[in-house]
Design a protein around this motif. Structure first.
Motif, short mmCIF file in Angstrom:
data_model
loop_
_atom_site.label_atom_id
_atom_site.label_comp_id
_atom_site.label_asym_id
_atom_site.label_seq_id
_atom_site.Cartn_x
_atom_site.Cartn_y
_atom_site.Cartn_z
N GLU A 17 0.76 -1.28 0.03
CA GLU A 17 0.06 -0.17 0.06
C GLU A 17 0.85 0.99 0.09
N ARG A 18 2.04 1.27 0.70
CA ARG A 18 2.88 2.37 0.70
C ARG A 18 3.34 2.69 -0.67
N TYR A 19 3.93 1.62 -1.38
CA TYR A 19 4.24 1.64 -2.51
C TYR A 19 3.30 2.13 -3.56
N ARG A 20 1.79 1.66 -3.45
CA ARG A 20 1.00 2.14 -4.20
C ARG A 20 0.73 3.76 -4.39
N LYS A 21 0.91 4.10 -2.92
CA LYS A 21 0.85 5.69 -2.58
C LYS A 21 2.10 6.37 -3.05
N LEU A 22 3.15 5.80 -3.11
CA LEU A 22 4.62 6.22 -3.70
C LEU A 22 4.35 6.54 -5.29
N ALA A 23 3.73 5.71 -5.97
CA ALA A 23 3.54 5.74 -7.44
C ALA A 23 2.67 6.98 -7.67
N LYS A 24 1.57 6.84 -6.93
CA LYS A 24 0.59 8.13 -6.95
C LYS A 24 1.63 9.54 -6.86
N GLU A 25 2.17 9.36 -5.90
CA GLU A 25 2.94 10.74 -5.68
C GLU A 25 4.00 11.11 -6.65
N LEU A 26 4.69 10.12 -7.33
CA LEU A 26 5.33 10.28 -8.30
C LEU A 26 4.81 10.94 -9.58
N VAL A 27 3.59 10.50 -9.75
CA VAL A 27 2.69 11.12 -10.77
C VAL A 27 2.52 12.55 -10.76
N LYS A 28 1.99 12.94 -9.25
CA LYS A 28 1.75 14.29 -8.79
C LYS A 28 3.07 14.94 -9.27
N ALA A 29 4.29 14.51 -8.91
CA ALA A 29 5.50 15.14 -9.11
C ALA A 29 5.76 15.55 -10.60
N GLY A 30 5.48 14.46 -11.33
CA GLY A 30 5.67 14.60 -12.80
C GLY A 30 4.93 15.58 -13.35
N LYS A 31 3.48 15.70 -12.82
CA LYS A 31 2.93 17.01 -13.49
C LYS A 31 2.79 18.12 -13.06
N SER A 32 3.89 18.14 -11.79
CA SER A 32 4.11 19.54 -11.26
C SER A 32 4.88 20.48 -12.06
N HIS A 33 4.33 21.75 -11.97
CA HIS A 33 5.34 22.69 -12.61
C HIS A 33 6.50 23.19 -11.89
N ASP A 34 6.84 22.37 -10.75
CA ASP A 34 7.99 22.59 -10.03
C ASP A 34 9.04 21.84 -10.55
N GLY A 35 10.23 22.21 -11.33
CA GLY A 35 11.04 21.29 -11.85
C GLY A 35 12.05 20.51 -10.77
N ASN A 36 11.86 20.79 -9.67
CA ASN A 36 12.43 19.93 -8.75
C ASN A 36 11.69 19.05 -8.07
N ALA A 37 10.39 18.96 -8.45
CA ALA A 37 9.50 17.93 -7.58
C ALA A 37 9.98 16.52 -7.75
N ILE A 38 10.19 16.21 -8.96
CA ILE A 38 10.57 14.61 -9.27
C ILE A 38 11.98 14.32 -8.39
N SER A 39 12.87 15.30 -8.14
CA SER A 39 14.14 15.08 -7.38
C SER A 39 13.80 15.17 -6.19
N GLU A 40 12.82 15.92 -5.30
CA GLU A 40 12.48 15.95 -4.10
C GLU A 40 12.00 14.59 -3.88
N TRP A 41 11.03 14.19 -4.94
CA TRP A 41 10.39 12.64 -4.56
C TRP A 41 11.32 11.81 -4.23
N THR A 42 12.33 11.67 -5.26
CA THR A 42 13.35 10.55 -5.30
C THR A 42 14.24 10.81 -3.95
N ASN A 43 14.56 11.74 -3.43
CA ASN A 43 15.49 12.04 -2.35
C ASN A 43 14.65 11.42 -1.10
#
Length: 443
Positions: A17-43
């Motif tokens: 369940e945590r991993y399913r949530k993590l995947a959704k958060e990555l999609v949100k980061a990918g759609k964000s206008h913040d260029g650092n969103a994916i980097s912050e998700w990864t870190n």
């Protein structure tokens, strides 16, 4: 695709369940206008994994995962692609295979859970734990990993090809290997790594970890004593037979050991281990190659002889007409190879045959540039100063500026008119953050 060996470890008691949530958060980061969103998700993800495993977050893991996530989400920012990023980052071919693995881990006494525990026992040297697991579940010894490489437990003793965090060689690895083989492990089982076909013998022979642990030869002998096939054509991966695979990976002692145990040698591998007696047998009295050898084997063997400092072999092959300017797939000439190995005498022999000094490898490095790189990455400064002096005397160009090497060589070069540029870094090593700068140092 990430290298399967770069698989991130799963945390203790992982939650799907945590991993399913993590995947959704990555999609949100990918759609964000913040260029650092994916980097912050990864870190955040890497730091959480490290904390739960009790280890330090790896900048290499973070950079690799971030790059892969950006690549996949640039194709299409969907939940499916985000899930794929997570699955691949843990060493699984797909999200469904990843979820099946996770679900199996939650079941009490599942074979998948036992396999994972057994793999951990092998690489940490816990012989009694492994004995118990094999006693409780005898078929375990022939089971394969659910990860992409599909390795058996025996393949884990090689500390090669499987996930990096499990590439470890305990001092009792020979006892562990004997236990697995006596329990019925398949001696020549192959893993889906390095193009497929790699066996425990080939992977163990080409791995640095058994060599550093001082057990490589006893381990190889144990495998041979139990009937390991020494001359399978792809046993070392990348379509390499055993000895050639050792040479391609810097395991010269293992190469010589396997040759002494009957491994087949071509002109290429004979040159690489310095077997001048055998190399001579591939030439007619007039110096021409016999049909049993090829020009490609001759040229590759020449470069291996240069790399490993077999000066007599180098002289012999030069006398037989090998071109010192011949380049490998990586663009390295024999002279490039000799400076990588730090072999001054070989360099001097090659220079007598007027090799090209300014020819570049695929990384853009001349022989002089390769010398500085090799010196900066662990070479003995005194040896490399001798090589530098010799190359300059032969006409190699001394640059006005150079990437920092080390204090000894930088000081010598400055005395001769070349100055270290503090803001330059070796190719692929320029820090991307202050934290990475701290980890890499000044290169």
């Amino acid at each position: 695709m990430p290298n399967p060996q770069d698989a991130l470890p799963l945390p203790p008691r992982p939650s799907l369940e945590r991993y399913r949530k993590l995947a959704k958060e990555l999609v949100k980061a990918g759609k964000s206008h913040d260029g650092n969103a994916i980097s912050e998700w990864t870190n955040r993800w890497i730091e959480t994994l490290a904390q739960r495993a009790g280890s330090k977050p790896s900048l290499a893991d973070a950079n690799r995962t971030e790059s892969f996530a950006r690549e996949k989400l640039a194709e299409k920012c969907t939940l499916t692609n985000a899930q794929f990023v997570i699955a691949r980052s843990h060493g699984f071919e797909s999200w469904p295979k990843f979820t099946r693995h996770m679900e199996a881990l939650t079941r009490e006494n599942s074979s998948v859970g036992r396999f994972e525990a057994a793999a951990d026992a092998i690489v940490t040297g816990k012989l009694s734990v492994l004995q118990r697991l094999l006693h409780e579940d005898p078929p375990l010894v022939r089971m394969r990993s659910t990860r992409e490489h599909q390795a058996t437990l025996l393949l884990y003793v090689a500390a090669n090809g499987v996930e990096n965090y499990r590439q470890k060689t305990p001092k009792n690895i020979v006892q562990i290997t004997n236990l697995l083989l006596e329990a019925g492990a398949e001696i020549d089982a192959t893993a889906n790594v390095y193009g497929g076909g790699a066996t425990t013998l080939g992977l163990a022979a080409t791995s640095i970890h058994p060599e550093l642990a001082g057990v490589q030869e006893p381990l190889l002998q144990t495998l041979l004593d139990h009937g390991a096939t020494i001359d399978q054509p792809r046993t070392a991966g990348n379509n390499h037979p055993a000895v050639l695979g050792c040479l391609a990976n810097g395991r010269t002692k293992a190469a010589a050991f396997l040759a002494s145990r009957g491994a087949g040698l071509t002109l290429e591998s004979a040159a690489g281990i310095g077997r001048l007696d055998l190399a001579k047998s591939y030439f007619n009295d007039d110096g021409a190659l016999k049909p049993s050898a090829t020009r490609k084997q001759l040229e590759s063997g020449f470069r291996y002889a240069c790399l490993y400092g077999h000066t007599g072999m180098v002289e012999f092959l030069l006398e037989r007409g090998v071109d010192p300017a011949t380049q490998g797939d990586d663009g390295q000439t024999g002279l490039h190879c000799a400076v990588i190995g730090g072999h001054l005498n070989t360099v001097k022999i090659l220079l007598q045959h007027n090799p090209p000094l300014e020819m570049k490898n695929i990384y853009g490095g001349t022989v002089f540039g390769q010398t500085l790189w090799s010196a900066a990455h662990g070479g003995d400064p005194e040896i490399y100063i001798g090589i530098i002096e010799t190359l300059i005397a032969a006409g190699a160009e001394l640059p006005a500026r150079h990437v920092p090497v080390n204090p000894r060589i930088d000081g010598w070069l400055e005395q001769h008119g070349s100055y270290a540029e503090p803001n330059w870094y070796w190719f692929g090593e320029e820090p991307r953050s202050n934290a990475e700068k701290d980890e890499l140092g000044n290169y």
